[in-house]
Design a protein around this motif. Structure first.
Motif, PDB file in Angstrom:
ATOM      1  N   LYS A  73      51.951  62.718  17.295  1.00  0.00           N
ATOM      2  CA  LYS A  73      51.479  62.724  18.775  1.00  0.00           C
ATOM      3  C   LYS A  73      50.445  61.824  18.625  1.00  0.00           C
ATOM      4  CE  LYS A  73      53.627  66.899  20.283  1.00  0.00           C
ATOM      5  NZ  LYS A  73      53.190  68.364  20.731  1.00  0.00           N
ATOM      6  N   THR A  74      49.601  62.081  17.861  1.00  0.00           N
ATOM      7  CA  THR A  74      48.075  61.262  17.867  1.00  0.00           C
ATOM      8  C   THR A  74      48.406  59.738  17.588  1.00  0.00           C
ATOM      9  OG1 THR A  74      46.936  63.107  16.871  1.00  0.00           O
ATOM     10  CG2 THR A  74      45.992  61.183  16.880  1.00  0.00           C
ATOM     11  N   LYS A  75      49.242  59.475  16.608  1.00  0.00           N
ATOM     12  CA  LYS A  75      49.470  58.109  16.729  1.00  0.00           C
ATOM     13  C   LYS A  75      49.917  57.219  17.962  1.00  0.00           C
ATOM     14  CE  LYS A  75      50.856  58.306  11.720  1.00  0.00           C
ATOM     15  NZ  LYS A  75      51.847  58.312  10.780  1.00  0.00           N
ATOM     16  N   LYS A  76      50.987  58.217  18.727  1.00  0.00           N
ATOM     17  CA  LYS A  76      51.595  58.005  19.515  1.00  0.00           C
ATOM     18  C   LYS A  76      50.900  57.598  20.807  1.00  0.00           C
ATOM     19  CE  LYS A  76      55.347  58.855  22.919  1.00  0.00           C
ATOM     20  NZ  LYS A  76      55.491  59.900  23.866  1.00  0.00           N
ATOM     21  N   PHE A  77      49.820  58.539  21.035  1.00  0.00           N
ATOM     22  CA  PHE A  77      48.664  58.436  21.875  1.00  0.00           C
ATOM     23  C   PHE A  77      47.810  57.212  21.493  1.00  0.00           C
ATOM     24  CE2 PHE A  77      44.267  58.618  22.842  1.00  0.00           C
ATOM     25  CZ  PHE A  77      44.348  58.959  24.399  1.00  0.00           C
ATOM     26  N   LEU A  78      47.442  57.021  20.446  1.00  0.00           N
ATOM     27  CA  LEU A  78      46.477  55.865  20.208  1.00  0.00           C
ATOM     28  C   LEU A  78      47.248  54.485  20.449  1.00  0.00           C
ATOM     29  CD1 LEU A  78      45.084  57.134  16.954  1.00  0.00           C
ATOM     30  CD2 LEU A  78      43.963  56.638  18.994  1.00  0.00           C
ATOM     31  N   LEU A  79      48.422  54.387  20.354  1.00  0.00           N
ATOM     32  CA  LEU A  79      49.188  53.254  20.529  1.00  0.00           C
ATOM     33  C   LEU A  79      49.348  52.872  21.981  1.00  0.00           C
ATOM     34  CD1 LEU A  79      52.141  53.358  17.932  1.00  0.00           C
ATOM     35  CD2 LEU A  79      49.966  51.712  17.714  1.00  0.00           C
ATOM     36  N   PHE A  99      38.384  61.014  23.028  1.00  0.00           N
ATOM     37  CA  PHE A  99      38.393  62.451  22.745  1.00  0.00           C
ATOM     38  C   PHE A  99      38.933  63.010  23.799  1.00  0.00           C
ATOM     39  CE2 PHE A  99      36.832  66.418  21.440  1.00  0.00           C
ATOM     40  CZ  PHE A  99      37.677  66.531  20.070  1.00  0.00           C
ATOM     41  N   PHE A 100      38.064  62.881  25.101  1.00  0.00           N
ATOM     42  CA  PHE A 100      38.274  63.778  26.113  1.00  0.00           C
ATOM     43  C   PHE A 100      39.452  63.501  27.067  1.00  0.00           C
ATOM     44  CE2 PHE A 100      33.850  64.139  24.421  1.00  0.00           C
ATOM     45  CZ  PHE A 100      33.899  65.542  24.171  1.00  0.00           C
ATOM     46  N   ASP A 101      40.016  62.458  26.885  1.00  0.00           N
ATOM     47  CA  ASP A 101      41.183  62.253  27.718  1.00  0.00           C
ATOM     48  C   ASP A 101      42.198  63.252  27.621  1.00  0.00           C
ATOM     49  OD1 ASP A 101      43.891  61.210  28.556  1.00  0.00           O
ATOM     50  OD2 ASP A 101      43.142  59.110  28.183  1.00  0.00           O
ATOM     51  N   PRO A 102      42.651  63.860  28.923  1.00  0.00           N
ATOM     52  CA  PRO A 102      43.428  64.918  28.714  1.00  0.00           C
ATOM     53  C   PRO A 102      44.854  64.771  28.022  1.00  0.00           C
ATOM     54  CG  PRO A 102      43.247  64.255  31.059  1.00  0.00           C
ATOM     55  CD  PRO A 102      42.247  63.519  30.161  1.00  0.00           C
ATOM     56  N   ARG A 103      45.130  63.527  27.886  1.00  0.00           N
ATOM     57  CA  ARG A 103      46.534  63.397  26.956  1.00  0.00           C
ATOM     58  C   ARG A 103      46.275  63.387  25.485  1.00  0.00           C
ATOM     59  NH1 ARG A 103      47.458  57.249  28.888  1.00  0.00           N
ATOM     60  NH2 ARG A 103      45.252  57.719  28.563  1.00  0.00           N
ATOM     61  N   PHE A 104      45.010  63.177  25.174  1.00  0.00           N
ATOM     62  CA  PHE A 104      45.016  63.094  23.637  1.00  0.00           C
ATOM     63  C   PHE A 104      44.964  64.421  23.073  1.00  0.00           C
ATOM     64  CE2 PHE A 104      41.847  63.313  19.973  1.00  0.00           C
ATOM     65  CZ  PHE A 104      42.396  62.420  19.342  1.00  0.00           C
ATOM     66  N   PRO A 105      45.931  64.573  22.226  1.00  0.00           N
ATOM     67  CA  PRO A 105      46.309  65.941  21.621  1.00  0.00           C
ATOM     68  C   PRO A 105      45.498  66.100  20.455  1.00  0.00           C
ATOM     69  CG  PRO A 105      47.565  64.011  20.468  1.00  0.00           C
ATOM     70  CD  PRO A 105      46.923  63.350  21.355  1.00  0.00           C
TER      71      PRO A 105
END
Length: 89
Positions: free
Chosen positions: A74-80, A54-60
């Motif tokens: 964007k969230t799906k892309k980040f999680l993958l 959650f606190f990863d700066p890349r997490f939208p």
């Protein structure tokens, strides 16, 4: 007399293709996730999400009023990307 033969494998294939189309349509209609969606889609509790990414700066994420909102694509892309970065134990 009329005789009709049905290829069950073909019917099943068509059925599954139609279900896939509808699932993709529903997924494309979801623009934002809320915290409940995030927990449901990641199969993680809120504490684990906060601990892991959650606190990863890349997490939208955006706070809208009192709620956290997450842009679905964007969230799906980040999680993958995030899951690929995790150690493979």
């Amino acid at each position: 007399m009329i005789e009709v033969k049905i290829d069950e494998k073909e019917i099943k294939k068509i059925f599954l293709e139609e279900i896939e189309k509808h699932i993709k349509k529903i997924e494309n209609e979801t623009l934002f996730w809320d915290t409940d969606d995030l927990m449901k889609n990641t199969k993680m509790c809120w504490n684990t999400i906060q601990e892991k990414f959650f606190f990863d700066p890349r997490f939208p994420k955006r706070k809208v009023g009192r709620r956290w909102m997450f842009p679905a694509e964007k969230t799906k892309k980040f999680l993958l990307e995030w899951i690929d970065e995790q150690p493979n134990h």
